[in-house]
Design a protein around this motif. Sequence first.
Motif, PDB file in Angstrom:
ATOM      1  N   GLN A 126     -30.158  -4.963  -3.230  1.00  0.00           N
ATOM      2  CA  GLN A 126     -30.965  -5.917  -2.448  1.00  0.00           C
ATOM      3  C   GLN A 126     -31.979  -5.234  -1.530  1.00  0.00           C
ATOM      4  OE1 GLN A 126     -27.445  -6.403  -2.614  1.00  0.00           O
ATOM      5  NE2 GLN A 126     -27.677  -7.979  -4.185  1.00  0.00           N
ATOM      6  N   ILE A 127     -31.632  -4.047  -1.014  1.00  0.00           N
ATOM      7  CA  ILE A 127     -32.518  -3.344  -0.081  1.00  0.00           C
ATOM      8  C   ILE A 127     -32.750  -1.928  -0.604  1.00  0.00           C
ATOM      9  CG2 ILE A 127     -32.862  -2.544   2.287  1.00  0.00           C
ATOM     10  CD1 ILE A 127     -30.832  -4.655   3.201  1.00  0.00           C
ATOM     11  N   VAL A 128     -34.014  -1.531  -0.661  1.00  0.00           N
ATOM     12  CA  VAL A 128     -34.361  -0.161  -1.029  1.00  0.00           C
ATOM     13  C   VAL A 128     -35.038   0.508   0.157  1.00  0.00           C
ATOM     14  CG1 VAL A 128     -35.869   1.274  -2.471  1.00  0.00           C
ATOM     15  CG2 VAL A 128     -34.555  -0.595  -3.501  1.00  0.00           C
ATOM     16  N   VAL A 129     -34.497   1.645   0.577  1.00  0.00           N
ATOM     17  CA  VAL A 129     -35.108   2.450   1.640  1.00  0.00           C
ATOM     18  C   VAL A 129     -35.735   3.652   0.957  1.00  0.00           C
ATOM     19  CG1 VAL A 129     -34.756   3.618   3.830  1.00  0.00           C
ATOM     20  CG2 VAL A 129     -33.264   1.718   3.192  1.00  0.00           C
ATOM     21  N   ALA A 130     -37.043   3.842   1.113  1.00  0.00           N
ATOM     22  CA  ALA A 130     -37.736   4.833   0.298  1.00  0.00           C
ATOM     23  C   ALA A 130     -38.806   5.591   1.073  1.00  0.00           C
ATOM     24  CB  ALA A 130     -38.375   4.151  -0.910  1.00  0.00           C
TER      25      ALA A 130
ATOM     26  N   GLU B 175     -39.303  -9.955  -0.514  1.00  0.00           N
ATOM     27  CA  GLU B 175     -39.694 -10.898   0.546  1.00  0.00           C
ATOM     28  C   GLU B 175     -40.037 -10.192   1.851  1.00  0.00           C
ATOM     29  OE1 GLU B 175     -37.106 -14.377   0.931  1.00  0.00           O
ATOM     30  OE2 GLU B 175     -36.112 -13.733  -0.921  1.00  0.00           O
ATOM     31  N   TYR B 176     -39.473  -8.993   2.038  1.00  0.00           N
ATOM     32  CA  TYR B 176     -39.673  -8.272   3.304  1.00  0.00           C
ATOM     33  C   TYR B 176     -40.054  -6.821   3.030  1.00  0.00           C
ATOM     34  CZ  TYR B 176     -37.183 -12.339   5.041  1.00  0.00           C
ATOM     35  OH  TYR B 176     -36.802 -13.618   5.321  1.00  0.00           O
TER      36      TYR B 176
ATOM     37  N   GLN C 254     -34.863  -7.424  -2.627  1.00  0.00           N
ATOM     38  CA  GLN C 254     -35.467  -8.432  -1.759  1.00  0.00           C
ATOM     39  C   GLN C 254     -36.208  -7.812  -0.568  1.00  0.00           C
ATOM     40  OE1 GLN C 254     -32.355 -11.457  -0.836  1.00  0.00           O
ATOM     41  NE2 GLN C 254     -31.319 -10.628  -2.650  1.00  0.00           N
ATOM     42  N   ALA C 255     -35.925  -6.538  -0.290  1.00  0.00           N
ATOM     43  CA  ALA C 255     -36.568  -5.878   0.849  1.00  0.00           C
ATOM     44  C   ALA C 255     -36.749  -4.398   0.555  1.00  0.00           C
ATOM     45  CB  ALA C 255     -35.736  -6.056   2.112  1.00  0.00           C
ATOM     46  N   ILE C 256     -37.876  -3.857   0.999  1.00  0.00           N
ATOM     47  CA  ILE C 256     -38.079  -2.409   0.945  1.00  0.00           C
ATOM     48  C   ILE C 256     -38.393  -1.914   2.353  1.00  0.00           C
ATOM     49  CG2 ILE C 256     -38.787  -2.253  -1.470  1.00  0.00           C
ATOM     50  CD1 ILE C 256     -41.691  -2.212  -0.552  1.00  0.00           C
ATOM     51  N   VAL C 257     -37.812  -0.779   2.685  1.00  0.00           N
ATOM     52  CA  VAL C 257     -38.063  -0.127   3.963  1.00  0.00           C
ATOM     53  C   VAL C 257     -38.724   1.206   3.651  1.00  0.00           C
ATOM     54  CG1 VAL C 257     -37.066   0.770   6.099  1.00  0.00           C
ATOM     55  CG2 VAL C 257     -35.997  -1.190   4.956  1.00  0.00           C
ATOM     56  N   LEU C 258     -39.935   1.405   4.136  1.00  0.00           N
ATOM     57  CA  LEU C 258     -40.653   2.659   3.910  1.00  0.00           C
ATOM     58  C   LEU C 258     -40.475   3.575   5.121  1.00  0.00           C
ATOM     59  CD1 LEU C 258     -43.992   1.513   2.233  1.00  0.00           C
ATOM     60  CD2 LEU C 258     -41.903   2.375   1.154  1.00  0.00           C
TER      61      LEU C 258
ATOM     62  N   LEU D  64     -32.638  -8.284   9.170  1.00  0.00           N
ATOM     63  CA  LEU D  64     -32.885  -8.173   7.736  1.00  0.00           C
ATOM     64  C   LEU D  64     -31.618  -8.480   6.941  1.00  0.00           C
ATOM     65  CD1 LEU D  64     -34.869  -7.391   5.468  1.00  0.00           C
ATOM     66  CD2 LEU D  64     -34.058  -5.028   5.712  1.00  0.00           C
ATOM     67  N   ILE D  65     -30.508  -7.914   7.351  1.00  0.00           N
ATOM     68  CA  ILE D  65     -29.239  -8.152   6.660  1.00  0.00           C
ATOM     69  C   ILE D  65     -28.916  -9.643   6.625  1.00  0.00           C
ATOM     70  CG2 ILE D  65     -26.733  -7.835   6.859  1.00  0.00           C
ATOM     71  CD1 ILE D  65     -27.410  -4.981   7.952  1.00  0.00           C
TER      72      ILE D  65
END
Length: 396
Positions: A147-151, A171-172, A95-99, A83-84
């Motif tokens: 750029q990346i959200v972890v939620a 995108e991801y 650009q990316a979210i991590v649930l 991802l990075i």
Amino acid sequence: MAKLRTLCYSIIFAPSTKNITILASFASLGVSADLIKALNENHIESPTEIQVKTIPFLNEQDTDFIGLAQTGTGKTAAFGLPLIQKIDGSKPYVQAIVLSPTRELAKQIAKQLFRFTKYYPEKIFTEAICGGDKIDAQIEKLKRPTQIVVATPGRLNDLLDRQAIDLSQVEYVILDEADEMLNMGFKKDIDRILRFAPKERHTWLFSATMPEEIKQLIKQFMKPDAHKVEVDKEQLVNKNIEHFYTLCDNVKEKVPMLLKFLKKQGNQQGIVFCKTRATVRKLAAQLEEKGLLAKPIQGEMFQSERDKVMRMFRSKKTQILVATDVAARGLDIKNLGFVAHYNLPEQIEYYTHRSGRTGRAGRKGLSMCFVVEEELEPMEDIEMELDIVITPVATA
């Protein structure tokens, strides 16, 4: 007759370090030298099986992906490193979210991604967005380039309601511990988030188990040609974990039997799992009365209280956590010596998640069940479903 089922011998449970087979170097998987430098600094020197099977594919392909692997097998690096390398640090939007199912796991993932990018040439910013933290402060943080959200799903939906986060250029989407998110009742939240994200996104799903709800989610939101990787298909529970049980004459006998077991663990830290929050509170108090360094972790606690308990545990001022399944999910705990099941889990999948807290990074792990006669049949169901042997022992 009940005691005849118990083999009368004592076992010294002292997990020993076991070398992990080096399947490949991170460089051969397509991981950049800057990321490898950060991995080595964090003592991650050889990839795990899920990383070997996942990283090269995600580096090279832009498609939906399903990764099935147990807790503690290195899934964060498996999706985090590719991802990075796909994120464009020059673009300041999400650009990316991590649930993730829990606040603890979300913050753990965000911290790992931050550590991975320490020497990365592009500045990539990751923000953890979780319930329990002040939402206004989170909204302010999201105004910065991210750029990346972890939620956690609930808090991300809160932000969507306030129009405080824009997912239109995502995108991801990574669903980590997807089975647990569904077990915790986040199905509607996940559905809504996936509808907000662009249809042309790439969805990566990681899970320890594949219940029917996961299959339905895959069918509804992922492409039919999604690539699937499965680690240890025939081994649903980490093979480095030894499984035992001790048979108690009645429920009241569980506490003294548990005490004997815990005293044999010496200075090792562990988690004792209970079915209800009331049992967690009562059992933690009983253990403390007997002089053990035990603290409860359960859903009714304020987040500040949970954080305090975890700080005590990590600093080894507390030896034993007494927890419900939901409260313990996603806790960032290294070198956990054992888990004990004061109550058997209601769902077989939870046994997988519980046991997966120990036996990490190639080390030996220990899972001990305390059961009464009427719990023998449910325990046998666990053995059959997970293809494991739970060996009878006496703690005395």
